[in-house]
Design an enzyme around this catalytic site. Structure first.
Site, PDB file in Angstrom:
ATOM      1  N   LYS A  22      42.371  32.357  36.238  1.00  0.00           N
ATOM      2  CA  LYS A  22      41.839  32.220  37.608  1.00  0.00           C
ATOM      3  C   LYS A  22      40.460  32.869  37.700  1.00  0.00           C
ATOM      4  O   LYS A  22      39.514  32.279  38.213  1.00  0.00           O
ATOM      5  CB  LYS A  22      42.787  32.887  38.583  1.00  0.00           C
ATOM      6  CG  LYS A  22      42.209  33.135  39.972  1.00  0.00           C
ATOM      7  CD  LYS A  22      43.196  33.760  40.928  1.00  0.00           C
ATOM      8  CE  LYS A  22      43.278  35.242  40.786  1.00  0.00           C
ATOM      9  NZ  LYS A  22      42.236  36.012  41.494  1.00  0.00           N
ATOM     10  N   ASN A  23      40.336  34.088  37.157  1.00  0.00           N
ATOM     11  CA  ASN A  23      39.103  34.853  37.355  1.00  0.00           C
ATOM     12  C   ASN A  23      37.958  34.418  36.458  1.00  0.00           C
ATOM     13  O   ASN A  23      36.845  34.910  36.592  1.00  0.00           O
ATOM     14  CB  ASN A  23      39.387  36.352  37.198  1.00  0.00           C
ATOM     15  CG  ASN A  23      40.245  36.868  38.350  1.00  0.00           C
ATOM     16  OD1 ASN A  23      40.455  36.146  39.331  1.00  0.00           O
ATOM     17  ND2 ASN A  23      40.768  38.071  38.220  1.00  0.00           N
ATOM     18  N   ARG A  92      38.189  36.180  49.096  1.00  0.00           N
ATOM     19  CA  ARG A  92      36.962  36.962  49.053  1.00  0.00           C
ATOM     20  C   ARG A  92      36.086  36.615  47.856  1.00  0.00           C
ATOM     21  O   ARG A  92      34.890  36.855  47.857  1.00  0.00           O
ATOM     22  CB  ARG A  92      37.273  38.433  49.111  1.00  0.00           C
ATOM     23  CG  ARG A  92      38.316  38.937  48.170  1.00  0.00           C
ATOM     24  CD  ARG A  92      38.574  40.379  48.381  1.00  0.00           C
ATOM     25  NE  ARG A  92      37.395  41.089  48.792  1.00  0.00           N
ATOM     26  CZ  ARG A  92      36.333  41.290  48.030  1.00  0.00           C
ATOM     27  NH1 ARG A  92      36.313  40.812  46.842  1.00  0.00           N
ATOM     28  NH2 ARG A  92      35.298  41.943  48.479  1.00  0.00           N
ATOM     29  N   CYS A 116      40.563  43.796  51.634  1.00  0.00           N
ATOM     30  CA  CYS A 116      41.887  43.174  51.416  1.00  0.00           C
ATOM     31  C   CYS A 116      42.873  44.323  51.243  1.00  0.00           C
ATOM     32  O   CYS A 116      42.522  45.497  51.343  1.00  0.00           O
ATOM     33  CB  CYS A 116      41.849  42.254  50.210  1.00  0.00           C
ATOM     34  SG  CYS A 116      41.800  43.155  48.670  1.00  0.00           S
ATOM     35  N   ARG A 121      36.611  46.704  49.195  1.00  0.00           N
ATOM     36  CA  ARG A 121      35.977  45.636  48.405  1.00  0.00           C
ATOM     37  C   ARG A 121      34.554  45.317  48.897  1.00  0.00           C
ATOM     38  O   ARG A 121      34.223  44.212  49.249  1.00  0.00           O
ATOM     39  CB  ARG A 121      36.817  44.369  48.415  1.00  0.00           C
ATOM     40  CG  ARG A 121      38.286  44.517  48.133  1.00  0.00           C
ATOM     41  CD  ARG A 121      38.635  44.813  46.691  1.00  0.00           C
ATOM     42  NE  ARG A 121      38.332  43.773  45.748  1.00  0.00           N
ATOM     43  CZ  ARG A 121      39.137  42.759  45.450  1.00  0.00           C
ATOM     44  NH1 ARG A 121      40.269  42.636  46.081  1.00  0.00           N
ATOM     45  NH2 ARG A 121      38.792  41.863  44.542  1.00  0.00           N
ATOM     46  N   ASP A 305      44.425  45.009  36.967  1.00  0.00           N
ATOM     47  CA  ASP A 305      45.301  43.895  37.355  1.00  0.00           C
ATOM     48  C   ASP A 305      46.636  43.923  36.633  1.00  0.00           C
ATOM     49  O   ASP A 305      47.505  43.106  36.913  1.00  0.00           O
ATOM     50  CB  ASP A 305      44.604  42.556  37.091  1.00  0.00           C
ATOM     51  CG  ASP A 305      43.442  42.346  38.037  1.00  0.00           C
ATOM     52  OD1 ASP A 305      42.643  41.428  37.819  1.00  0.00           O
ATOM     53  OD2 ASP A 305      43.316  43.133  39.000  1.00  0.00           O
ATOM     54  N   ILE A 327      40.056  51.982  39.773  1.00  0.00           N
ATOM     55  CA  ILE A 327      39.174  50.885  40.194  1.00  0.00           C
ATOM     56  C   ILE A 327      39.233  50.661  41.699  1.00  0.00           C
ATOM     57  O   ILE A 327      38.218  50.577  42.371  1.00  0.00           O
ATOM     58  CB  ILE A 327      39.531  49.566  39.452  1.00  0.00           C
ATOM     59  CG1 ILE A 327      39.498  49.777  37.942  1.00  0.00           C
ATOM     60  CG2 ILE A 327      38.627  48.439  39.909  1.00  0.00           C
ATOM     61  CD1 ILE A 327      38.130  50.063  37.364  1.00  0.00           C
ATOM     62  N   ARG A 398      48.581  32.244  44.680  1.00  0.00           N
ATOM     63  CA  ARG A 398      47.133  32.309  44.540  1.00  0.00           C
ATOM     64  C   ARG A 398      46.746  32.442  43.066  1.00  0.00           C
ATOM     65  O   ARG A 398      45.695  31.992  42.647  1.00  0.00           O
ATOM     66  CB  ARG A 398      46.574  33.509  45.309  1.00  0.00           C
ATOM     67  CG  ARG A 398      46.661  33.382  46.812  1.00  0.00           C
ATOM     68  CD  ARG A 398      45.886  34.488  47.465  1.00  0.00           C
ATOM     69  NE  ARG A 398      44.643  34.695  46.745  1.00  0.00           N
ATOM     70  CZ  ARG A 398      44.015  35.867  46.653  1.00  0.00           C
ATOM     71  NH1 ARG A 398      44.519  36.930  47.252  1.00  0.00           N
ATOM     72  NH2 ARG A 398      42.891  35.991  46.002  1.00  0.00           N
TER      73      ARG A 398
HETATM   74  C1  EPZ Z   1      37.388  41.174  40.099  1.00  0.00           C
HETATM   75  O1  EPZ Z   1      37.279  41.564  41.451  1.00  0.00           O
HETATM   76  C2  EPZ Z   1      38.686  40.397  39.994  1.00  0.00           C
HETATM   77  N1  EPZ Z   1      38.620  39.204  40.849  1.00  0.00           N
HETATM   78  C3  EPZ Z   1      39.861  41.284  40.431  1.00  0.00           C
HETATM   79  O2  EPZ Z   1      41.056  40.551  40.249  1.00  0.00           O
HETATM   80  C4  EPZ Z   1      39.889  42.510  39.519  1.00  0.00           C
HETATM   81  O3  EPZ Z   1      40.924  43.366  39.946  1.00  0.00           O
HETATM   82  C5  EPZ Z   1      38.544  43.233  39.591  1.00  0.00           C
HETATM   83  O4  EPZ Z   1      37.470  42.330  39.250  1.00  0.00           O
HETATM   84  C6  EPZ Z   1      38.471  44.423  38.651  1.00  0.00           C
HETATM   85  O5  EPZ Z   1      38.691  44.008  37.345  1.00  0.00           O
HETATM   86  C7  EPZ Z   1      37.900  38.140  40.418  1.00  0.00           C
HETATM   87  O6  EPZ Z   1      37.317  38.147  39.342  1.00  0.00           O
HETATM   88  C8  EPZ Z   1      37.862  36.956  41.322  1.00  0.00           C
HETATM   89  P1  EPZ Z   1      34.812  44.602  41.194  1.00  0.00           P
HETATM   90  P2  EPZ Z   1      35.875  42.150  41.997  1.00  0.00           P
HETATM   91  O7  EPZ Z   1      33.596  44.165  41.909  1.00  0.00           O
HETATM   92  O8  EPZ Z   1      34.751  41.585  41.227  1.00  0.00           O
HETATM   93  C9  EPZ Z   1      33.534  48.359  43.710  1.00  0.00           C
HETATM   94  C10 EPZ Z   1      43.095  39.609  40.892  1.00  0.00           C
HETATM   95  O9  EPZ Z   1      44.190  40.101  41.103  1.00  0.00           O
HETATM   96  N2  EPZ Z   1      32.391  47.561  44.181  1.00  0.00           N
HETATM   97  O10 EPZ Z   1      34.787  44.639  39.686  1.00  0.00           O
HETATM   98  O11 EPZ Z   1      35.888  42.003  43.469  1.00  0.00           O
HETATM   99  C11 EPZ Z   1      34.865  47.841  44.222  1.00  0.00           C
HETATM  100  O12 EPZ Z   1      35.137  48.360  45.509  1.00  0.00           O
HETATM  101  C12 EPZ Z   1      41.837  40.263  41.423  1.00  0.00           C
HETATM  102  O13 EPZ Z   1      42.898  38.575  40.216  1.00  0.00           O
HETATM  103  C13 EPZ Z   1      31.434  48.163  44.984  1.00  0.00           C
HETATM  104  O14 EPZ Z   1      31.535  49.334  45.325  1.00  0.00           O
HETATM  105  O15 EPZ Z   1      36.020  43.688  41.636  1.00  0.00           O
HETATM  106  C14 EPZ Z   1      35.835  48.363  43.185  1.00  0.00           C
HETATM  107  O16 EPZ Z   1      36.145  49.700  43.494  1.00  0.00           O
HETATM  108  C15 EPZ Z   1      42.184  41.475  42.247  1.00  0.00           C
HETATM  109  N3  EPZ Z   1      30.361  47.428  45.392  1.00  0.00           N
HETATM  110  C16 EPZ Z   1      35.013  48.334  41.882  1.00  0.00           C
HETATM  111  O17 EPZ Z   1      33.642  48.231  42.284  1.00  0.00           O
HETATM  112  C17 EPZ Z   1      30.200  46.107  45.035  1.00  0.00           C
HETATM  113  O18 EPZ Z   1      29.199  45.500  45.432  1.00  0.00           O
HETATM  114  C18 EPZ Z   1      35.328  47.164  40.979  1.00  0.00           C
HETATM  115  O19 EPZ Z   1      35.274  46.003  41.788  1.00  0.00           O
HETATM  116  C19 EPZ Z   1      31.188  45.509  44.218  1.00  0.00           C
HETATM  117  C20 EPZ Z   1      32.270  46.249  43.792  1.00  0.00           C
END
Ligand code: EPZ
Length: 419
Positions: A22-23, A92, A116, A121, A305, A327, A398
């Site tokens: 998916k990702n 999102r 979420c 996020r 995850d 994370i 999803r």
């Molecule tokens: C991706 O989410 C994945 N989703 C998530 O999978 C996964 O858990 C996550 O990466 C971490 O590996 C997709 O790829 C669609 P991040 P993402 O930006 O990109 C902070 C699932 O179950 N952050 O890597 O949204 C954030 O708050 C989902 O498939 C900021 O502070 O995660 C978090 O603490 C759940 N500012 C950390 O970084 C930003 O601008 C990592 O988030 C962006 C992120």
């Protein structure tokens, strides 16, 4: 809302095939916006989130045709630069259209994705990067407005490792003028997969999979044919299911190189994990599970995850396990539901939970809350005595393709009740 009912106590055995990730699929389908011709993707998983992103691309004007696991997207007809709240609120990850829209249209108006269940996020790093690339960003009435007649390459240091942040900025930079360097970039296989597809379109990208990605912008990109990589989190979920039930399960169509940290942790619990050829892993749960500690970190470390799934395994292990989630700030929602099934878990701080293994779990009705938490409740149901009823399984749909038929194929007593 559908429910899934699991009768615990069955030992899983046999073979199950991994679906496309998916990702990886989400950013790759969106990258079709960076060219004006039909892009063809296969091994695309049939998931609600994939449906959502296709609806969003169609709403912007792209032509999307799906047949089985093949998806063709022609972005020639894109005429809109606005992604509506209605569509973005459903998922999102829709924020991934921001970079490509600015690169293609010179402007974008995308609803600010809400938080979420697992955390706030924020997307501040996505926006910081676009500003450094020359976009003027405004946030008002819940929308992000980004304007940039022409993006210009820049050096962008990402304060936090962000997967979709890295992906969004990579897609913006491939059509920018000059060179962009993303520093402290995410190294997930899904980021590398996107970079490979962009290179297939003619993009000039070096360093994907390392903390520094160098992108030299091109005037235009060409359509591409690509296959989606296997879903390492789905594979990890079935590996844990085999370990939990003392089963003997082979997961095919996967990439063992993406599973190193998960395989290592499973081996530390005493589970037999064998790599079979270059696209399968075999799990032999010998029934005895040792308690170990885990800490979620960015790739190549243990993935967030997989945290909920591993917590289920530790809840029936032989000792005490400390689970640290670094994370997301609220990714222990599954704890209260697992405790309803008899697990002994104490959240000692926002990011740490202590799991004391118990002899067994007992089935009960439970509530799914987010995608991976829902999967952990199914896993718990596989080993709990009696019946476990998981409600709100739309969360599961999803991200897990045909989950009940895949588990049924391995011998689980599982059925969906459609409401
Ligand atoms: C991706 O989410 C994945 N989703 C998530 O999978 C996964 O858990 C996550 O990466 C971490 O590996 C997709 O790829 C669609 P991040 P993402 O930006 O990109 C902070 C699932 O179950 N952050 O890597 O949204 C954030 O708050 C989902 O498939 C900021 O502070 O995660 C978090 O603490 C759940 N500012 C950390 O970084 C930003 O601008 C990592 O988030 C962006 C992120």
């Amino acid at each position: 809302m559908d429910r899934i009912i699991v009768e615990g106590g069955r030992r899983l055995s046999g073979e199950v095939r991994a679906s496309g990730a998916k990702n990886a699929a989400l950013p790759i389908l969106v990258s079709s916006m960076l060219t004006d011709g039909p892009c063809v993707y296969d091994n695309v998983p049939a998931l609600k989130d994939i449906e959502s992103i296709c609806l969003l691309l169609e709403d912007l004007g792209a032509k999307v045709e799906t047949s089985g696991s093949k998806v063709q997207i022609d972005a020639k007809g894109i005429f809109k630069h606005e992604a509506s709240y209605e569509l973005v609120r459903k998922m999102r990850a829709s924020v991934l259209v921001l970079g490509p829209l600015v690169a293609r249209m010179g402007r974008a108006r995308v609803s600010l994705p809400g938080g979420c269940a697992i955390g706030a996020r924020p997307v501040d790093l996505h926006l910081k990067g676009l500003e450094l690339l020359g976009a003027e960003i405004k946030i008002e009435h819940g929308y992000i407005d980004a304007i940039a007649p022409k993006l210009k390459g820049a050096v962008i240091y990402l304060d936090t490792v962000t997967v979709t942040g890295t992906e969004n900025l990579m897609m913006a930079a491939v059509l920018a003028e000059g060179e962009t360097i993303l520093q402290n970039a995410a190294m997930e296989p899904e980021v590398v997969a996107l970079a490979d597809v962009l290179k297939g379109m003619g993009a000039d990208i070096e360093g994907a999979g390392t903390p520094e990605i160098r992108i030299r912008g091109k005037a235009s990109l060409s359509p591409v044919k690509a296959s989606i990589i296997p879903d390492r989190i789905e594979v990890g979920t079935y590996m844990v299911a085999a370990a939990l039930t003392g089963g003997d399960v082979t997961v095919t169509g996967c990439n063992p190189h993406h599973m190193m940290s998960v395989m290592d942790k499973l081996r530390q619990t005493g589970i037999k994990v064998d790599v079979v050829g270059d696209s399968a892993v075999r799990i032999n749960g010998n029934g005895h599970i040792k308690s170990i500690d885990i800490k979620t970190v960015p790739y190549p470390g243990f993935p967030t995850d997989m945290q909920a799934q591993f917590m289920v395994l530790m809840s029936v292990a032989d000792g005490r396990s400390v689970i640290t989630e670094t994370i997301f700030e609220n990714r222990f929602i599954h704890v209260s539901e697992l405790k309803r099934l008899g697990a002994d878990i104490t959240i000692t701080s926002g990011s740490t939970a202590v799991v004391k293994g118990v002899p067994g779990l007992s089935g009960a009705p439970v509530m799914a809350s987010d995608l991976r938490a829902s999967a952990s409740l199914i896993l718990a149901g596989l080993v709990a005595s009696g019946e476990t009823e998981v409600n709100r399984v739309y969360h599961l749909d999803r991200g897990y393709e045909k989950i009940e038929s895949k588990f049924e194929g391995l011998g689980a007593a599982i059925r969906r009740v459609r409401e």
